[in-house]
Design a protein around this motif. Structure first.
Motif, PDB file in Angstrom:
ATOM      1  N   PHE A 240       0.791  -1.222   0.000  1.00 34.87           N
ATOM      2  CA  PHE A 240       0.000   0.000   0.000  1.00 34.87           C
ATOM      3  C   PHE A 240       0.832   1.285   0.000  1.00 34.87           C
ATOM      4  CE2 PHE A 240      -3.109  -3.101   1.540  1.00 34.87           C
ATOM      5  CZ  PHE A 240      -4.164  -2.811   0.687  1.00 34.87           C
ATOM      6  N   VAL A 241       1.991   1.261   0.618  1.00 35.00           N
ATOM      7  CA  VAL A 241       2.796   2.487   0.709  1.00 35.00           C
ATOM      8  C   VAL A 241       3.738   2.610  -0.485  1.00 35.00           C
ATOM      9  CG1 VAL A 241       4.460   3.778   2.100  1.00 35.00           C
ATOM     10  CG2 VAL A 241       2.629   2.468   3.219  1.00 35.00           C
ATOM     11  N   ARG A 242       4.382   1.508  -0.866  1.00 35.57           N
ATOM     12  CA  ARG A 242       5.395   1.560  -1.920  1.00 35.57           C
ATOM     13  C   ARG A 242       4.901   0.987  -3.249  1.00 35.57           C
ATOM     14  NH1 ARG A 242      10.264   3.069   0.334  1.00 35.57           N
ATOM     15  NH2 ARG A 242      10.353   2.956   2.616  1.00 35.57           N
ATOM     16  N   GLY A 243       4.367  -0.221  -3.224  1.00 40.09           N
ATOM     17  CA  GLY A 243       3.942  -0.849  -4.468  1.00 40.09           C
ATOM     18  C   GLY A 243       2.837  -0.092  -5.183  1.00 40.09           C
ATOM     19  N   LEU A 244       1.933   0.514  -4.429  1.00 43.66           N
ATOM     20  CA  LEU A 244       0.803   1.249  -5.008  1.00 43.66           C
ATOM     21  C   LEU A 244       0.944   2.751  -4.830  1.00 43.66           C
ATOM     22  CD1 LEU A 244      -2.139  -1.070  -3.908  1.00 43.66           C
ATOM     23  CD2 LEU A 244      -0.959  -1.008  -6.115  1.00 43.66           C
ATOM     24  N   SER A 245       2.163   3.227  -4.664  1.00 44.34           N
ATOM     25  CA  SER A 245       2.401   4.661  -4.489  1.00 44.34           C
ATOM     26  C   SER A 245       1.810   5.457  -5.667  1.00 44.34           C
ATOM     27  CB  SER A 245       3.908   4.928  -4.412  1.00 44.34           C
ATOM     28  OG  SER A 245       4.159   6.312  -4.309  1.00 44.34           O
ATOM     29  N   GLY A 246       0.954   6.423  -5.339  1.00 41.03           N
ATOM     30  CA  GLY A 246       0.329   7.251  -6.357  1.00 41.03           C
ATOM     31  C   GLY A 246      -0.910   6.640  -6.987  1.00 41.03           C
ATOM     32  N   ARG A 247      -1.265   5.419  -6.604  1.00 39.44           N
ATOM     33  CA  ARG A 247      -2.416   4.758  -7.226  1.00 39.44           C
ATOM     34  C   ARG A 247      -3.595   4.604  -6.266  1.00 39.44           C
ATOM     35  NH1 ARG A 247      -1.367  -0.520 -10.337  1.00 39.44           N
ATOM     36  NH2 ARG A 247      -3.366   0.142 -11.196  1.00 39.44           N
ATOM     37  N   VAL A 248      -3.380   4.890  -4.991  1.00 38.98           N
ATOM     38  CA  VAL A 248      -4.478   4.800  -4.019  1.00 38.98           C
ATOM     39  C   VAL A 248      -5.274   6.097  -4.073  1.00 38.98           C
ATOM     40  CG1 VAL A 248      -5.101   4.499  -1.596  1.00 38.98           C
ATOM     41  CG2 VAL A 248      -3.161   3.234  -2.546  1.00 38.98           C
ATOM     42  N   THR A 249      -6.465   6.052  -4.630  1.00 39.51           N
ATOM     43  CA  THR A 249      -7.296   7.237  -4.785  1.00 39.51           C
ATOM     44  C   THR A 249      -7.832   7.692  -3.429  1.00 39.51           C
ATOM     45  OG1 THR A 249      -9.328   5.963  -5.066  1.00 39.51           O
ATOM     46  CG2 THR A 249      -8.016   6.403  -7.059  1.00 39.51           C
ATOM     47  N   PRO A 250      -8.282   8.952  -3.332  1.00 36.16           N
ATOM     48  CA  PRO A 250      -8.885   9.403  -2.068  1.00 36.16           C
ATOM     49  C   PRO A 250     -10.047   8.523  -1.626  1.00 36.16           C
ATOM     50  CG  PRO A 250      -8.400  11.287  -3.466  1.00 36.16           C
ATOM     51  CD  PRO A 250      -8.121  10.065  -4.297  1.00 36.16           C
ATOM     52  N   LEU A 251     -10.862   8.059  -2.577  1.00 39.63           N
ATOM     53  CA  LEU A 251     -11.995   7.203  -2.211  1.00 39.63           C
ATOM     54  C   LEU A 251     -11.498   5.876  -1.656  1.00 39.63           C
ATOM     55  CD1 LEU A 251     -14.960   6.452  -2.093  1.00 39.63           C
ATOM     56  CD2 LEU A 251     -14.825   5.754  -4.505  1.00 39.63           C
ATOM     57  N   LEU A 252     -10.518   5.266  -2.327  1.00 37.66           N
ATOM     58  CA  LEU A 252      -9.986   3.999  -1.838  1.00 37.66           C
ATOM     59  C   LEU A 252      -9.313   4.186  -0.488  1.00 37.66           C
ATOM     60  CD1 LEU A 252      -9.342   1.010  -2.124  1.00 37.66           C
ATOM     61  CD2 LEU A 252      -7.368   1.625  -3.550  1.00 37.66           C
ATOM     62  N   ARG A 253      -8.608   5.289  -0.319  1.00 35.05           N
ATOM     63  CA  ARG A 253      -7.955   5.574   0.962  1.00 35.05           C
ATOM     64  C   ARG A 253      -8.988   5.648   2.084  1.00 35.05           C
ATOM     65  NH1 ARG A 253      -2.844   7.858   2.159  1.00 35.05           N
ATOM     66  NH2 ARG A 253      -2.473   7.841  -0.091  1.00 35.05           N
ATOM     67  N   GLN A 254     -10.123   6.283   1.797  1.00 28.65           N
ATOM     68  CA  GLN A 254     -11.200   6.383   2.792  1.00 28.65           C
ATOM     69  C   GLN A 254     -11.797   5.012   3.086  1.00 28.65           C
ATOM     70  OE1 GLN A 254     -14.269   9.124   1.630  1.00 28.65           O
ATOM     71  NE2 GLN A 254     -15.652   8.509   3.280  1.00 28.65           N
ATOM     72  N   GLN A 255     -11.989   4.204   2.051  1.00 31.34           N
ATOM     73  CA  GLN A 255     -12.537   2.863   2.241  1.00 31.34           C
ATOM     74  C   GLN A 255     -11.590   1.991   3.068  1.00 31.34           C
ATOM     75  OE1 GLN A 255     -13.065   1.990  -1.942  1.00 31.34           O
ATOM     76  NE2 GLN A 255     -15.289   2.220  -1.796  1.00 31.34           N
ATOM     77  N   LEU A 256     -10.298   2.111   2.785  1.00 31.16           N
ATOM     78  CA  LEU A 256      -9.313   1.342   3.551  1.00 31.16           C
ATOM     79  C   LEU A 256      -9.323   1.762   5.018  1.00 31.16           C
ATOM     80  CD1 LEU A 256      -6.345   1.379   1.007  1.00 31.16           C
ATOM     81  CD2 LEU A 256      -7.756  -0.598   1.625  1.00 31.16           C
ATOM     82  N   ARG A 257      -9.466   3.059   5.259  1.00 28.61           N
ATOM     83  CA  ARG A 257      -9.513   3.559   6.634  1.00 28.61           C
ATOM     84  C   ARG A 257     -10.710   2.969   7.375  1.00 28.61           C
ATOM     85  NH1 ARG A 257     -10.088   8.637   5.625  1.00 28.61           N
ATOM     86  NH2 ARG A 257      -7.857   9.023   5.404  1.00 28.61           N
ATOM     87  N   SER A 258     -11.837   2.856   6.681  1.00 33.24           N
ATOM     88  CA  SER A 258     -13.035   2.310   7.314  1.00 33.24           C
ATOM     89  C   SER A 258     -12.881   0.827   7.636  1.00 33.24           C
ATOM     90  CB  SER A 258     -14.256   2.524   6.417  1.00 33.24           C
ATOM     91  OG  SER A 258     -14.210   1.677   5.281  1.00 33.24           O
ATOM     92  N   GLU A 259     -11.929   0.155   6.955  1.00 28.63           N
ATOM     93  CA  GLU A 259     -11.679  -1.264   7.206  1.00 28.63           C
ATOM     94  C   GLU A 259     -10.538  -1.493   8.194  1.00 28.63           C
ATOM     95  OE1 GLU A 259     -13.557  -3.552   6.433  1.00 28.63           O
ATOM     96  OE2 GLU A 259     -14.784  -2.753   4.806  1.00 28.63           O
ATOM     97  N   GLY A 260      -9.930  -0.401   8.680  1.00 29.13           N
ATOM     98  CA  GLY A 260      -8.904  -0.542   9.706  1.00 29.13           C
ATOM     99  C   GLY A 260      -7.489  -0.255   9.265  1.00 29.13           C
ATOM    100  N   LEU A 261      -7.297   0.201   8.007  1.00 32.62           N
ATOM    101  CA  LEU A 261      -5.959   0.543   7.521  1.00 32.62           C
ATOM    102  C   LEU A 261      -5.938   2.027   7.185  1.00 32.62           C
ATOM    103  CD1 LEU A 261      -3.101  -0.002   6.520  1.00 32.62           C
ATOM    104  CD2 LEU A 261      -4.076  -0.789   4.339  1.00 32.62           C
ATOM    105  N   ASP A 262      -5.329   2.816   8.051  1.00 29.70           N
ATOM    106  CA  ASP A 262      -5.261   4.263   7.863  1.00 29.70           C
ATOM    107  C   ASP A 262      -3.887   4.608   7.295  1.00 29.70           C
ATOM    108  OD1 ASP A 262      -5.299   7.014   7.947  1.00 29.70           O
ATOM    109  OD2 ASP A 262      -6.125   7.145   9.970  1.00 29.70           O
TER     110      ASP A 262
END
Length: 200
Positions: free
Chosen positions: A31-53
């Motif tokens: 999530f930090v390196r492999g997908l750098s620049g590809r995690v959209t704001p919406l996906l980031r919010q969804q991940l946060r809701s699942e426990g990964l901030d």
């Protein structure tokens, strides 16, 4: 391609499902390196809701259930045109690309490049245990450049680990590597791993 045969599972004796944990190196690698620049704001919010901030320092560990939910969300978001199997496999490959940029990943993959594909497989359990507390590995040699690899990976993680092993075998110098899902159930999976490089 015919669907792989399903076989009775052999659940891990090392960690009960509720105690299975995933550690920061694999989370950082994907999530930090492999997908750098590809995690959209919406996906980031969804991940946060699942426990990964991703806007805060990574936790010391995440539950396996949290990890599965986050990978599933990401596979759907980033590869909507692919089947689930292909999308999860692609994320597994991407994780190794990112893991290579972490301190632990550089050390581990550097050693694997020296070992070659076969000895890399023989040390797979140690490698996987840097990323979680539950993976068990059983390897059966079926030829000089071929092996069957059993993992106690549940559900769709079988395809994520397929991508991980594909990328790791390539990093270890295995030319024309293939990793096929052969037999699986809800608790475990057996792969056929083959390559052209016969270095032992």
């Amino acid at each position: 391609m015919p669907e792989p045969l399903r076989a009775p599972g052999v659940p891990s004796a090392q960690a009960a499902p509720a105690d299975r944990l995933v550690f920061p190196p694999i989370v950082e690698g994907l999530f930090v390196r492999g997908l750098s620049g590809r995690v959209t704001p919406l996906l980031r919010q969804q991940l946060r809701s699942e426990g990964l901030d991703l806007d805060r320092p990574l936790l010391p560990a995440y539950s396996l259930e949290t990890w599965i939910r986050c990978v599933a969300l990401t596979a759907k978001a980033l590869h909507p045109g692919e089947s689930d199997e292909v999308a999860w496999r692609m994320l597994g490959e991407r994780m190794i690309d990112g893991y290579r940029d972490t301190l632990m990943g550089r050390a581990l993959l550097g050693v694997m490049k020296l070992l070659g594909p076969w000895r890399m497989l023989s040390k797979a359990q140690h490698g996987f245990r840097t990323s979680n507390n539950y993976t068990e590995v059983r390897i059966t040699e079926t030829g000089p450049t071929e092996a069957e690899v059993w993992l106690n990976e549940p559900g769709m993680l079988r395809y994520f680990k397929q991508g991980v092993m594909l990328a790791m075998s390539r990093a270890a110098g295995g030319a024309s590597t293939t990793v096929d899902v052969r037999v699986f159930d809800d608790h475990c999976v057996t792969y056929r791993v083959s390559w052209k490089d016969a270095a032992r």
